[in-house]
Motif scaffolding. Sequence first.
Motif, mmCIF file in Angstrom:
data_model
loop_
_atom_site.group_PDB
_atom_site.id
_atom_site.type_symbol
_atom_site.label_atom_id
_atom_site.label_comp_id
_atom_site.label_asym_id
_atom_site.label_seq_id
_atom_site.Cartn_x
_atom_site.Cartn_y
_atom_site.Cartn_z
ATOM 1 N N PRO A 272 11.322 34.482 -57.868
ATOM 2 C CA PRO A 272 10.446 34.032 -56.782
ATOM 3 C C PRO A 272 11.174 33.198 -55.740
ATOM 4 O O PRO A 272 10.814 33.239 -54.552
ATOM 5 N N ALA A 273 12.206 32.457 -56.146
ATOM 6 C CA ALA A 273 12.983 31.689 -55.167
ATOM 7 C C ALA A 273 13.692 32.626 -54.194
ATOM 8 O O ALA A 273 13.716 32.379 -52.975
ATOM 9 N N PHE A 274 14.275 33.714 -54.719
ATOM 10 C CA PHE A 274 14.936 34.697 -53.852
ATOM 11 C C PHE A 274 13.920 35.391 -52.955
ATOM 12 O O PHE A 274 14.152 35.565 -51.750
ATOM 13 N N VAL A 275 12.784 35.775 -53.521
ATOM 14 C CA VAL A 275 11.737 36.439 -52.746
ATOM 15 C C VAL A 275 11.292 35.553 -51.589
ATOM 16 O O VAL A 275 11.156 36.011 -50.438
ATOM 17 N N ASP A 276 11.072 34.290 -51.867
ATOM 18 C CA ASP A 276 10.618 33.381 -50.812
ATOM 19 C C ASP A 276 11.696 33.163 -49.751
ATOM 20 O O ASP A 276 11.388 32.974 -48.569
ATOM 21 N N ARG A 277 12.953 33.201 -50.154
ATOM 22 C CA ARG A 277 14.036 33.047 -49.173
ATOM 23 C C ARG A 277 14.052 34.216 -48.194
ATOM 24 O O ARG A 277 14.138 34.022 -46.977
ATOM 25 N N ILE A 278 13.957 35.427 -48.715
ATOM 26 C CA ILE A 278 13.931 36.598 -47.836
ATOM 27 C C ILE A 278 12.667 36.587 -46.979
ATOM 28 O O ILE A 278 12.707 36.876 -45.777
ATOM 29 N N ALA A 279 11.529 36.241 -47.592
ATOM 30 C CA ALA A 279 10.264 36.215 -46.846
ATOM 31 C C ALA A 279 10.341 35.240 -45.684
ATOM 32 O O ALA A 279 9.835 35.519 -44.586
ATOM 33 N N ALA A 280 10.961 34.081 -45.902
ATOM 34 C CA ALA A 280 11.084 33.095 -44.823
ATOM 35 C C ALA A 280 11.979 33.611 -43.708
ATOM 36 O O ALA A 280 11.667 33.449 -42.514
ATOM 37 N N LEU A 281 13.094 34.241 -44.062
ATOM 38 C CA LEU A 281 13.995 34.792 -43.049
ATOM 39 C C LEU A 281 13.310 35.887 -42.228
ATOM 40 O O LEU A 281 13.574 36.043 -41.031
ATOM 41 N N ALA A 282 12.425 36.651 -42.873
ATOM 42 C CA ALA A 282 11.796 37.805 -42.214
ATOM 43 C C ALA A 282 10.543 37.443 -41.437
ATOM 44 O O ALA A 282 10.033 38.280 -40.685
ATOM 45 N N LEU A 283 10.038 36.220 -41.587
ATOM 46 C CA LEU A 283 8.739 35.894 -40.994
ATOM 47 C C LEU A 283 8.739 35.993 -39.474
ATOM 48 O O LEU A 283 7.884 36.670 -38.883
ATOM 49 N N GLU A 284 9.678 35.341 -38.821
ATOM 50 C CA GLU A 284 9.654 35.318 -37.349
ATOM 51 C C GLU A 284 9.843 36.706 -36.755
ATOM 52 O O GLU A 284 9.027 37.139 -35.930
ATOM 53 N N PRO A 285 10.894 37.468 -37.153
ATOM 54 C CA PRO A 285 10.999 38.824 -36.588
ATOM 55 C C PRO A 285 9.837 39.720 -36.998
ATOM 56 O O PRO A 285 9.432 40.598 -36.237
ATOM 57 N N GLY A 286 9.279 39.482 -38.181
ATOM 58 C CA GLY A 286 8.143 40.286 -38.613
ATOM 59 C C GLY A 286 6.907 40.041 -37.775
ATOM 60 O O GLY A 286 6.218 40.981 -37.359
ATOM 61 N N LEU A 287 6.589 38.771 -37.526
ATOM 62 C CA LEU A 287 5.435 38.439 -36.687
ATOM 63 C C LEU A 287 5.629 38.961 -35.266
ATOM 64 O O LEU A 287 4.687 39.454 -34.633
#
Length: 649
Positions: A272-287
Amino acid sequence: MTCPAPLQLPAPERAADWLEERRTTLLAEVERRVADLRVAPTGDPQATLRRWNDIALALSDLSAIGSVYAQVHPDEEVRTLGDRIVQEASKVSTELSLDPALYAVFAELDPDALDPIADRLLARVLRDFRRAGVDRDEATRGRLRELEARQVDLGQQMSRTIRADVRCIRIAPDRLAGLPDDWIAAHPVGDDGLVAVSTDYPDAVPFFTFAEDAAARRELRVEFLNRGWPQNDAVLRELFAVRREVADLLGYDDWPDYASEVMMIGTGDAIPAFVDRIAALALEPGLRDRAVLLERLRQDRPGATAIDAADSAYYAELVRREQYQVDAQDVRRYFDFAKVRSGLLEVTGRLFGLTYVPVDPGQARVWHEDVATYDVLRTPDDGAGSGAGERIGRIHLDLHPREGKYKHAAQFTLAEGVRDRRLPEGVLVCNFPRGLMQHDDVVTLFHEFGHLVHHVLGGRSEWVRFSGVATEWDFVEAPSQLLEEWAWDPMVLASFATDEAGVPIPADLVERMRRAEDFGKGYHARTQMFYAALAYDLHAHDHADLTARVRELQERYSLFPYIADTHFHCNFGHLDGYSSGYYTYAWSQVIAKDLFSAFDPDDLFAPAVAARYRDTILARGGEKDAAELVEDFLGRPSTFDAYAAWLAR
């Protein structure tokens, strides 16, 4: 040096008899070799490991043929027999791994008497015994036997249900607007005046991408997401319970902690720590990119407040067409299946120093006429490419859909390679159209072929345990993700991607395609993190309502909302094979981006770097830890930098 021969496969109508014969022969061989090992230890640690290697090879042979024929043979009875053979192979493996007397044979070996790779093998063998529960009491070992058998059975049930549950919608011909002409021609109007559109990929993917009828897209998407429902809901619930009990009996906190022990990631709580790291990196370009999709949707539906999976592929295609000047239907005309397949072989042959020689169908005798078989030869060092090099493997390409066949895309082992004894053989099982392909399909084909070439090039170890794609499971996808890069290079594509008149795909179009492909990578990464979080969470925690938990996790990680009354988890086949480890796709992608940084973007075939990659990573199989293989190739440990830069741009 001996030159092993490939397997002599049966004619399709003899498959059942052949499988039974192989089953009887291999089980008897295992029984005989195990008895010899128990009663007559050699006194030579290296020789003892070679005896174990013989047992492992026979069991691998049994499991491999069962698995392949269970997934691809056109006869349901043969597929069922294949499943039974896999169950038997698993049962025997479980019995051996829970045998204290057999474990004692290896526990007493002196590792100092072994060469380095054999020492590594011994450590892995002892670890495998421990992870199986050999050191538990007899009652616990008995329960572990039951649970392992049940786990195999449940996984097979899930796979069979997904294979069989091909759904369709029936719609009027005038609702096919936007779809390619060749797709429409392949879908004639039925006696009822309607056209059937199935959930198989060659039907569904173009429909989601091009069909202008929003209601029809949504209807098919709902059917697509509901494959395997409701049967697989109960199957998964029991599968998760079985795995939780296994982890508990073996003394682990949960199943992810057990599964991760042998991964690069190391521990379950790191997932889950790795998942959250990728999710945080992807949030701005994703939005950012989701906002573009929503704005385009509002041109057709003023006042729309959200966009979901029923519309996202269609509007992403419109954005790429209108803002990036990339029309996927125009792109398709450059990707005729036959040319793509030939091009793939030419590209990988040049890159890895291989020659692919077609095998006459009468000689190969495979399970279906669609299958194309090739011998894989090392290209002679003189560069003549004459095909006179050493044969190092055989591959079987089964690339079109049919009833009862595996529904996704994957590489299956038909035979593990063992140096001087057994030729590695692999099967590529996909579901591509027979005519024009979307470029996404081309990328998928390159990706899956990466597994196949890894299996062949890594199939020359002395030890079955380290043969082929035998690295940690969260590294397995990295070589395949790396090979995708060759499906995006303008010069590479121009060598085989030509239109009907033979004109190569223009370089400027490929560059626009690459820029257009970057659109949406943020929200795609968030979707992947939803899948990864789902795989972890459903294994780590007991949920009364799986669909409700799927919805909660989708709302947390995905940037697209849940579609009401759908049950995606029931057709998420990776919940079986990858169990809690679906994060491995993103983990591997981080490594793949780093590996690619070593290649010259202006010359992807530069011989020195290509040969170094082939020999230091692919050819080593599992003879080193993945982190060491990567460091051997890069000259440094892997970093996150290349992936983070790619995601941010």
